[in-house]
Motif scaffolding. Structure first.
Motif, short mmCIF file in Angstrom:
data_model
loop_
_atom_site.label_atom_id
_atom_site.label_comp_id
_atom_site.label_asym_id
_atom_site.label_seq_id
_atom_site.Cartn_x
_atom_site.Cartn_y
_atom_site.Cartn_z
N GLU A 79 0.85 -1.21 0.00
CA GLU A 79 0.00 0.00 0.00
C GLU A 79 0.88 1.25 0.00
O GLU A 79 0.58 2.24 -0.66
CB GLU A 79 -0.93 0.03 1.23
N ARG A 80 1.98 1.19 0.75
CA ARG A 80 2.88 2.34 0.81
C ARG A 80 3.67 2.51 -0.48
O ARG A 80 3.98 3.61 -0.90
CB ARG A 80 3.85 2.19 2.00
N PRO A 165 6.86 -14.84 -7.26
CA PRO A 165 7.65 -13.96 -6.40
C PRO A 165 8.70 -13.23 -7.24
O PRO A 165 9.13 -13.72 -8.27
CB PRO A 165 8.34 -14.94 -5.44
N ARG A 166 9.06 -12.02 -6.78
CA ARG A 166 10.18 -11.33 -7.42
C ARG A 166 11.49 -11.87 -6.83
O ARG A 166 11.46 -12.67 -5.90
CB ARG A 166 10.04 -9.82 -7.18
N LYS A 167 12.58 -11.40 -7.36
CA LYS A 167 13.89 -11.92 -6.93
C LYS A 167 14.10 -11.78 -5.42
O LYS A 167 14.77 -12.59 -4.79
CB LYS A 167 15.03 -11.19 -7.66
N ASP A 168 13.52 -10.71 -4.82
CA ASP A 168 13.72 -10.51 -3.38
C ASP A 168 12.68 -11.27 -2.56
O ASP A 168 12.60 -11.10 -1.34
CB ASP A 168 13.68 -9.01 -3.05
N GLY A 169 11.87 -12.07 -3.23
CA GLY A 169 10.91 -12.89 -2.49
C GLY A 169 9.57 -12.22 -2.24
O GLY A 169 8.65 -12.84 -1.73
N SER A 170 9.44 -10.94 -2.63
CA SER A 170 8.16 -10.25 -2.42
C SER A 170 7.31 -10.35 -3.68
O SER A 170 7.80 -10.71 -4.76
CB SER A 170 8.42 -8.78 -2.08
N ALA A 171 6.03 -10.00 -3.54
CA ALA A 171 5.14 -9.99 -4.71
C ALA A 171 5.09 -8.56 -5.25
O ALA A 171 5.39 -7.60 -4.53
CB ALA A 171 3.75 -10.45 -4.30
N ASP A 172 4.69 -8.42 -6.51
CA ASP A 172 4.56 -7.09 -7.10
C ASP A 172 3.53 -6.28 -6.29
O ASP A 172 2.39 -6.72 -6.11
CB ASP A 172 4.09 -7.23 -8.55
N PRO A 173 3.93 -5.10 -5.77
CA PRO A 173 3.03 -4.34 -4.88
C PRO A 173 1.71 -3.95 -5.57
O PRO A 173 0.65 -3.99 -4.94
CB PRO A 173 3.83 -3.09 -4.54
N ALA A 174 1.77 -3.58 -6.84
CA ALA A 174 0.53 -3.17 -7.53
C ALA A 174 -0.44 -4.34 -7.65
O ALA A 174 -1.66 -4.17 -7.53
CB ALA A 174 0.85 -2.58 -8.90
#
Ligand code: HSO
Ligand code: ZN
Length: 436
Positions: A79-80, A165-174
């Motif tokens: 969200e941020r 997942p992206r390379k850093d393990g997070s999902a695309d924020p949008a």
């Protein structure tokens, strides 16, 4: 590109074989190797659950998240991370997608087909649905909106979404913000065929879903087909590379047409782009515009690959253009015509139609309100795009009174006898109080 890469063909000069070849999509058949590796991945997930998912993710995505599920902290960070402008655009798009899909929702009904015989249709949401949102060369939060909004309108009890997942393990924020906006219940960072396997068969953490939706690469598409074949989960539709067919007249704006062709071409090297026109000068002008515009695209390399298989075709009349289009059954059909609406009567097979100079496909892709998950590869001959109905089951109900069966029972008896099905006849005869 000097424009020569854009082949301009004269339909009338082509023999039947060459015409058929012009409308043939590039080889759609999945390599035996793809089929086998997808089957192996599915088996691995089926047998090994979360541990297998972790191993596969480490191999293909370069990350093996301890927890696949997106938690509150990651949603809050998303969200941020998303700008207010993008959030507002997604909210507005979701509002129009909601309005369009809501208006098209099937209604329950009841009809008295004979005195004392009432037949009804009731509508129920499919219990648990799985949405796949790709994030390959471009993450597609708009796809999360296109799937999440109708799922919510249908009232599905549990809406699960998988995205790589992206390379850093997070999902695309949008994608996460879009998922939340539409009320998706659970999001998992799993991509590819393994995501489809997980949603079809379930693992310790991913629930097994009744029906799977969404586009993806050839592995995802093959995995959807395999789990559907195995009866593990239903799927929305057979999918393939995205495509557009434009029918343009002499008055069309070459820059607009070229931009529309390129917006499809930039999706992937295997995207399909076709232009039909009865005006040779327009075709040449579009070829020139494409050459000019493609050179400044960020995704120029991808677009050029797609364009190498594109076709610009000179037809003898607009009627002929519509015949060809119906034969091809495009996912997207743009009518760059001076008076497009009357031509709609000639459209028999297409996923979604865009009328006139000011309705680029990009509007439907994002925010006019229609769905962008559409039948490709000619499937538009018999399949429709995703709608609320895709997330629902329609259940028929009937009730006959004693008077009702007295009226229509003899009809059933005759048909049962004709089929030689004595128990059927008996079930009716007993109620009628007649002996067979
Ligand atoms: N044209 C794609 C959908 C899309 N375009 C998503 C942009 N983002 C298939 O209909
Ligand atoms: Zn698009």
């Amino acid at each position: 590109m000097n424009g020569s890469e854009l082949k301009i063909l004269d339909w009338a000069a082509l023999d039947a074989d060459a015409q058929a070849a012009t409308l043939t999509r590039p080889v759609q058949s999945v390599a035996a190797q793809t089929r086998e590796s997808v089957a192996a991945l599915i088996e691995q997930v089926r047998g090994g659950g979360d541990a297998a998912l972790r191993a596969i993710s480490a191999r293909f995505d370069g990350v093996a998240p301890e927890d696949f599920e997106v938690g509150e902290a990651e949603f809050a960070a998303a969200e941020r991370a998303v700008s207010a402008e993008l959030r507002i655009a997604m909210q507005q798009a979701a509002g129009r997608i909601d309005a369009y899909h809501r208006a098209g929702m099937a209604q329950p009904y009841a009809v008295e087909t004979a005195p004392g015989v009432v037949c009804e249709k009731m509508i129920r949401p499919i219990g648990r649905v799985g949405l796949y949102v790709p994030a390959g060369s471009a993450p597609l939060p708009s796809t999360a909106l296109m799937l999440g909004v109708p799922a919510r309108l249908a009232g599905c009890r549990e809406v699960v979404l998988c995205t790589p997942p992206r390379k850093d393990g997070s999902a695309d924020p949008a994608v996460l913000v879009a998922a939340r906006l539409t009320g998706v219940h659970r999001v998992f960072k799993i991509g590819g065929a393994q995501a489809i396997a997980a949603m079809a068969y379930g693992t310790e953490t991913v629930p097994s879903c009744d029906k799977l939706f969404g586009p993806g690469n050839s592995y995802v598409t093959e995995a959807k087909q395999q789990v559907a074949q195995a009866g593990a989960a239903a799927i929305d539709m057979p999918a393939g590379p995205s495509e557009v067919l434009v029918i343009a007249d002499a008055g069309a704006n070459p820059a607009f047409v070229a931009a529309d062709l390129l917006s499809q071409a930039e999706h992937g090297p295997d995207s399909q782009v076709l232009l039909l026109s009865d005006d040779a000068a327009l075709l040449a002008a579009v070829a020139g515009e494409v050459a000019r515009q493609v050179a400044v695209l960020e995704r120029e390399a991808i677009a050029r690959q797609a364009l190498s298989a594109s076709r610009l075709v000179k037809v003898q009349s607009l009627d002929q253009a519509f015949e060809i289009s119906n034969r091809y059954a495009p996912e997207h059909l743009i009518l760059a015509l001076r008076d497009p609406r009357p031509w709609l009567a000639q459209v028999e097979a297409a996923g979604s139609v865009f009328l006139g100079d000011y309705t680029p496909e990009a509007l439907g892709d994002y925010c006019s309100g229609t769905n962008h998950v559409l039948p490709t590869a000619g499937a538009a001959r018999a399949y429709s795009g995703v709608s609320v109905a895709s997330f629902q089951n329609q259940i028929s109900v009937q009730a006959a009174s004693a008077e009702g069966i007295a009226g229509i029972g003899p009809c059933a008896l005759t048909l049962a006898r004709a089929e030689g099905l004595g128990a059927h006849a008996n079930a009716v005869a007993l109620r009628l109080g007649v002996t067979l």
